[in-house]
Design an enzyme around this catalytic site. Structure first.
Site, mmCIF file in Angstrom:
data_model
loop_
_atom_site.group_PDB
_atom_site.id
_atom_site.type_symbol
_atom_site.label_atom_id
_atom_site.label_comp_id
_atom_site.label_asym_id
_atom_site.label_seq_id
_atom_site.Cartn_x
_atom_site.Cartn_y
_atom_site.Cartn_z
ATOM 1 N N ARG A 109 87.663 6.875 30.803
ATOM 2 C CA ARG A 109 87.940 6.678 29.388
ATOM 3 C C ARG A 109 86.783 7.210 28.535
ATOM 4 N NH1 ARG A 109 87.237 2.114 28.237
ATOM 5 N NH2 ARG A 109 86.828 1.118 30.230
ATOM 6 N N TYR B 110 93.583 11.597 31.914
ATOM 7 C CA TYR B 110 93.082 10.492 32.728
ATOM 8 C C TYR B 110 93.608 9.120 32.281
ATOM 9 C CZ TYR B 110 90.408 6.918 34.774
ATOM 10 O OH TYR B 110 90.098 5.768 35.431
ATOM 11 N N LYS C 242 96.133 0.695 28.132
ATOM 12 C CA LYS C 242 95.128 0.194 27.199
ATOM 13 C C LYS C 242 95.540 0.444 25.743
ATOM 14 C CE LYS C 242 92.437 -1.620 30.238
ATOM 15 N NZ LYS C 242 92.063 -1.005 31.450
ATOM 16 N N HIS D 278 92.391 -8.386 28.142
ATOM 17 C CA HIS D 278 92.024 -7.585 29.317
ATOM 18 C C HIS D 278 91.731 -8.551 30.474
ATOM 19 C CE1 HIS D 278 89.073 -4.308 31.037
ATOM 20 N NE2 HIS D 278 90.277 -4.184 31.557
ATOM 21 N N SER E 14 85.735 -3.548 32.655
ATOM 22 C CA SER E 14 86.241 -2.532 33.572
ATOM 23 C C SER E 14 85.336 -2.414 34.800
ATOM 24 C CB SER E 14 86.309 -1.183 32.858
ATOM 25 O OG SER E 14 87.152 -1.303 31.728
ATOM 26 N N CYS F 109 84.714 -4.571 37.091
ATOM 27 C CA CYS F 109 83.900 -5.762 37.345
ATOM 28 C C CYS F 109 84.650 -6.823 38.144
ATOM 29 C CB CYS F 109 83.365 -6.338 36.046
ATOM 30 S SG CYS F 109 82.108 -5.290 35.293
ATOM 31 N N ASP G 159 95.086 -6.631 35.316
ATOM 32 C CA ASP G 159 94.338 -5.948 34.249
ATOM 33 C C ASP G 159 94.661 -6.449 32.842
ATOM 34 O OD1 ASP G 159 92.363 -3.822 33.820
ATOM 35 O OD2 ASP G 159 93.939 -2.745 32.767
ATOM 36 N N ARG H 70 90.863 6.295 41.522
ATOM 37 C CA ARG H 70 91.838 5.214 41.358
ATOM 38 C C ARG H 70 93.039 5.402 42.264
ATOM 39 N NH1 ARG H 70 90.675 1.073 37.226
ATOM 40 N NH2 ARG H 70 88.689 1.814 36.406
HETATM 41 P P1 GTP Z 1 89.325 -2.019 36.042
HETATM 42 O O1 GTP Z 1 90.534 -1.566 36.779
HETATM 43 O O2 GTP Z 1 88.427 -0.895 35.646
HETATM 44 O O3 GTP Z 1 89.663 -2.873 34.850
HETATM 45 O O4 GTP Z 1 88.389 -2.835 37.090
HETATM 46 P P2 GTP Z 1 88.501 -4.288 37.757
HETATM 47 O O5 GTP Z 1 87.909 -5.296 36.848
HETATM 48 O O6 GTP Z 1 89.866 -4.534 38.262
HETATM 49 O O7 GTP Z 1 87.471 -4.166 38.999
HETATM 50 P P3 GTP Z 1 87.751 -4.110 40.581
HETATM 51 O O8 GTP Z 1 88.352 -5.368 41.109
HETATM 52 O O9 GTP Z 1 88.467 -2.853 40.887
HETATM 53 O O10 GTP Z 1 86.263 -4.032 41.146
HETATM 54 C C1 GTP Z 1 85.370 -3.010 40.786
HETATM 55 C C2 GTP Z 1 84.274 -2.901 41.799
HETATM 56 O O11 GTP Z 1 83.591 -4.146 41.910
HETATM 57 C C3 GTP Z 1 84.791 -2.552 43.195
HETATM 58 O O12 GTP Z 1 83.946 -1.579 43.780
HETATM 59 C C4 GTP Z 1 84.707 -3.848 43.938
HETATM 60 O O13 GTP Z 1 84.501 -3.660 45.320
HETATM 61 C C5 GTP Z 1 83.531 -4.577 43.260
HETATM 62 N N1 GTP Z 1 83.727 -6.057 43.305
HETATM 63 C C6 GTP Z 1 84.845 -6.743 42.981
HETATM 64 N N2 GTP Z 1 84.700 -8.077 43.180
HETATM 65 C C7 GTP Z 1 83.437 -8.253 43.629
HETATM 66 C C8 GTP Z 1 82.682 -9.408 44.019
HETATM 67 O O14 GTP Z 1 83.136 -10.552 43.998
HETATM 68 N N3 GTP Z 1 81.388 -9.182 44.421
HETATM 69 C C9 GTP Z 1 80.851 -7.920 44.460
HETATM 70 N N4 GTP Z 1 79.592 -7.794 44.874
HETATM 71 N N5 GTP Z 1 81.543 -6.814 44.118
HETATM 72 C C10 GTP Z 1 82.818 -6.962 43.697
HETATM 73 C C1 SPV Z 2 89.700 0.102 32.762
HETATM 74 O O1 SPV Z 2 88.887 1.015 32.527
HETATM 75 O O2 SPV Z 2 89.529 -1.071 32.346
HETATM 76 C C2 SPV Z 2 90.903 0.394 33.564
HETATM 77 C C3 SPV Z 2 91.220 1.784 33.879
HETATM 78 O O3 SPV Z 2 91.640 -0.530 33.880
HETATM 79 S S1 SPV Z 2 91.933 2.615 32.532
HETATM 80 O O4 SPV Z 2 93.379 2.596 32.687
HETATM 81 O O5 SPV Z 2 91.462 3.992 32.538
HETATM 82 O O6 SPV Z 2 91.580 1.957 31.300
HETATM 83 MN MN MN Z 3 90.852 -2.543 33.099
#
Ligand code: GTP
Ligand code: SPV
Ligand code: MN
Length: 591
Positions: free
Chosen positions: A70, A198, A207, A227, A249, A251, A278, A366
């Site tokens: 983004r 993207y 979003k 979110h 994002s 996290c 999400d 992704r």
């Molecule tokens: P968006 O799709 O961008 O909104 O991201 P999201 O909030 O869904 O994050 P996601 O669950 O994909 O995790 C992002 C990264 O953080 C990944 O590489 C995970 O492996 C890592 N991660 C997720 N949960 C944990 C956790 O509890 N501990 C640690 N150390 N890393 C984590």
């Molecule tokens: C984020 O960045 O929080 C995502 C991926 O979930 S996107 O769809 O690109 O916003």
């Molecule tokens: Mn997101």
């Protein structure tokens, strides 16, 4: 023809006159349509087939290397009054923005097919769901929208019945970063996006519609577009609590939403159900509770780090009918990213893999996959009423300061906790990674109006009579002196969620502190965990001088947002600061 369809047809005609496509295709969402699109994309190189034995009907898409995240500085909220967009959004006057976009879109689809994509955000029969139509010249966007939303004939029928829908116009343009911009016109329910293919820049249902436009609508209509992931936790008694959690994002939302209970918990009968990973739309119900739906139908998840150890549910849904964007590939054409076993031969740009050139998968690579393929997907995700929310959780990536978990004392304090969230930036957006910034409610990039008004809107739910969820804050990302995470995270996060549920039912203990209520380590089930001495000491400890500085910085942040910030929120910030100053340190581990 209904007047709604007449309005839609008129808009499609107007767009075609402006963009000059070679052909117009109205998407019905059928399998045959998808197969034809996949064939077109394979011929053009937009999609590359993956190993049909190990990954049937899976494809790889490689973005333009300069178009992988983004772009927050190019994402505008175009309200007629500048102040309504707030300091949290780039702003442009609507007339100027329309003129700029018209110039970019003029003739941009020559030689291309223009796809008309009707979609519904939320279960198709839900009163809480909302529709939109995206016009795009990217078949990759169509294929993703088909997975991420209820796309096609059923959505078109609802639009015809209902009338109101969000219009989104998208073109990949030349994929030139200098000619890239994403405009939102919340007062017109309109989105215009040019120059990126993207994810969040191009899949306009996500979003752009479900957060920026919807948050603006939600404010005037009395609900919340957030979110947040939504998950259900079923205890051994068979009772299920639904929790919504806002993390910025990359996290941890997808991972928490698909959590697999640790061994002892699974044996005792705990189950975790996924509703969404999400976005969460929450409406106050007649019973005073908040009822939530996931407006999406699929997951657009971060690939790197997804493994059999961290997220087996995700891995289990990624071996068929999935699109992978910017991952590496193995010698036998399987998708590959950092965290998986095996070895890549090609990196995300299609070059021979060379660790000296960086990771094989782009850090923001992704997967796109239907929610129905998730083993923990809950039948309640399709419930038109949504699910009642017992707890709201805020969290970010904080290497220091912020404890593993704490509970806000009440709704107003909880809103302050959400408003003062901060987190290290990630690869999900362009710009530096690892910089701590304020990201209120994980909505910094997504709130379609002034943050001060947004906080006032949150506070407005705090009226008497409402059975509001408890609010918590978590931090899975605390690091030790050696730079390693102190908390194991992933499945073990259920230990923290169990404490929250105990707080809701009144069974779990907490220590009152100025920042909120903290468990002692002994209030969490740590059975079978090998926590280091450093982790045991610091995960739930309070560094009072550092918190004093934090509250000062929150006050400065609220000041920066200007005079619209609700006085109630400032007073709450002052209350916490004063109680910190008066606080006699109790060691929460031993208390
Ligand atoms: P968006 O799709 O961008 O909104 O991201 P999201 O909030 O869904 O994050 P996601 O669950 O994909 O995790 C992002 C990264 O953080 C990944 O590489 C995970 O492996 C890592 N991660 C997720 N949960 C944990 C956790 O509890 N501990 C640690 N150390 N890393 C984590
Ligand atoms: C984020 O960045 O929080 C995502 C991926 O979930 S996107 O769809 O690109 O916003
Ligand atoms: Mn997101």
């Amino acid at each position: 023809m209904s007047s709604q369809l007449a309005a839609l047809n008129q808009w499609v005609d107007d767009v075609a006159r402006l963009t000059q496509p070679a052909a117009i295709h109205w998407c019905d969402g059928s399998d045959a349509e998808n197969a034809a699109l996949v064939a077109i994309m394979q011929a053009s190189g937009d999609l590359i087939g993956l190993n049909p034995q190990t990954h049937p009907n899976c494809h790889l898409h490689r973005s333009h290397p300069g178009d992988v995240a983004r772009v927050e500085h190019l994402t505008f909220v175009c309200t007629s009054e500048r102040d309504d967009a707030g300091p949290n959004n780039p702003w442009m006057a609507p007339a100027e923005a329309h003129a700029k976009m018209d110039a970019l879109f003029a003739g941009c689809m020559r030689g291309r097919t223009m796809y008309v994509v009707p979609y519904c955000m939320g279960p198709i029969g839900s009163k809480l769901a909302r529709c939109g139509v995206e016009i795009t010249d990217s078949p990759y966007v169509v294929a993703n929208m088909r997975i991420m939303t209820r796309m096609g004939a059923a959505a078109l029928a609802r639009i015809e019945r209902e009338g109101s829908f969000v219009t989104g116009l998208h073109s990949i343009g030349e994929l030139d970063p200098e000619r890239r911009v994403i405009m939102h016109f919340p007062e017109e329910l309109t989105i215009k996006s040019y120059g990126s293919g993207y994810g969040g820049n191009a899949l306009l249902g996500k979003k752009c519609h479900a957060l920026r436009i919807a948050s603006h609508q939600a404010r005037s209509e009395g609900w919340l577009a957030e979110h947040m992931l939504i998950l259900g936790i079923e205890n051994p008694k068979g009772e299920t609590h639904y929790i919504a959690a806002a993390f910025p994002s990359a996290c941890g939302k997808t991972n928490l939403a698909m959590l697999i209970p640790p061994e002892g918990y699974a044996r005792d009968g705990w189950k975790v159900w996924t509703i969404g990973d999400d976005i969460c739309w929450m409406h106050p119900g007649e019973d005073g509770r908040l009822w939530a739906i996931n407006p999406e139908a699929g997951f657009f998840g971060v690939a790197p780090g997804t493994s059999a150890k961290t997220n087996p549910n995700a891995l289990a849904m990624l071996d068929r009918d999935a699109i992978f964007t910017n991952v590496g590939v193995t010698a036998d054409d399987q998708p590959w990213w950092e965290g998986l076993p095996g070895a890549p031969v090609k990196d995300w740009q299609g070059r021979d893999y060379d660790p000296a050139k960086g990771p094989a998968a782009h850090p923001n690579s992704r997967f796109t996959v239907s929610a129905k393929q998730c083993p923990s997907y809950s039948a309640r995700a399709e419930d038109p009423q949504g699910v009642p929310i017992s707890a709201i959780v805020f969290g970010g990536r904080r290497a220091s300061l912020v404890p593993l978990v704490f509970e806000a004392r009440d709704w107003t304090h909880g809103v302050l906790v959400g408003a003062s969230m901060a987190s290290e930036t990630t690869a999900a957006a362009t710009g530096a990674v690892g910089v701590v910034r304020r990201d209120p409610m994980a909505m910094k990039p997504f709130c379609g109006y002034h943050f001060a008004d947004y906080f006032a809107h949150w506070l407005s739910f705090g009226g008497s009579g409402a059975k509001l969820p408890k609010i918590f804050h978590v931090n899975w990302f605390r690091k030790g002196a050696d730079g390693a995470f102190l908390w194991p995270g992933f499945g073990d996060n259920l230990r923290v969620l169990e404490w929250m549920i105990g707080r809701i039912s009144g069974e779990a203990h907490a220590v009152d502190t100025p920042i909120g209520r903290l468990p002692r380590l002994s209030d969490l089930n740590t059975e079978g965990l090998a926590l280091s001495a450093e982790a045991r000491e610091s995960l739930l400890a309070l560094d009072l001088p550092a918190w004093h500085d934090e509250l000062e910085s929150v006050a400065v942040y609220l000041d920066e947002l200007g005079p619209r910030v609700p006085p109630e929120l400032r007073r709450e910030c002052e209350r916490v600061a004063a109680s910190l100053a008066a606080y006699e340190a109790v060691d929460p581990v031993d208390a």
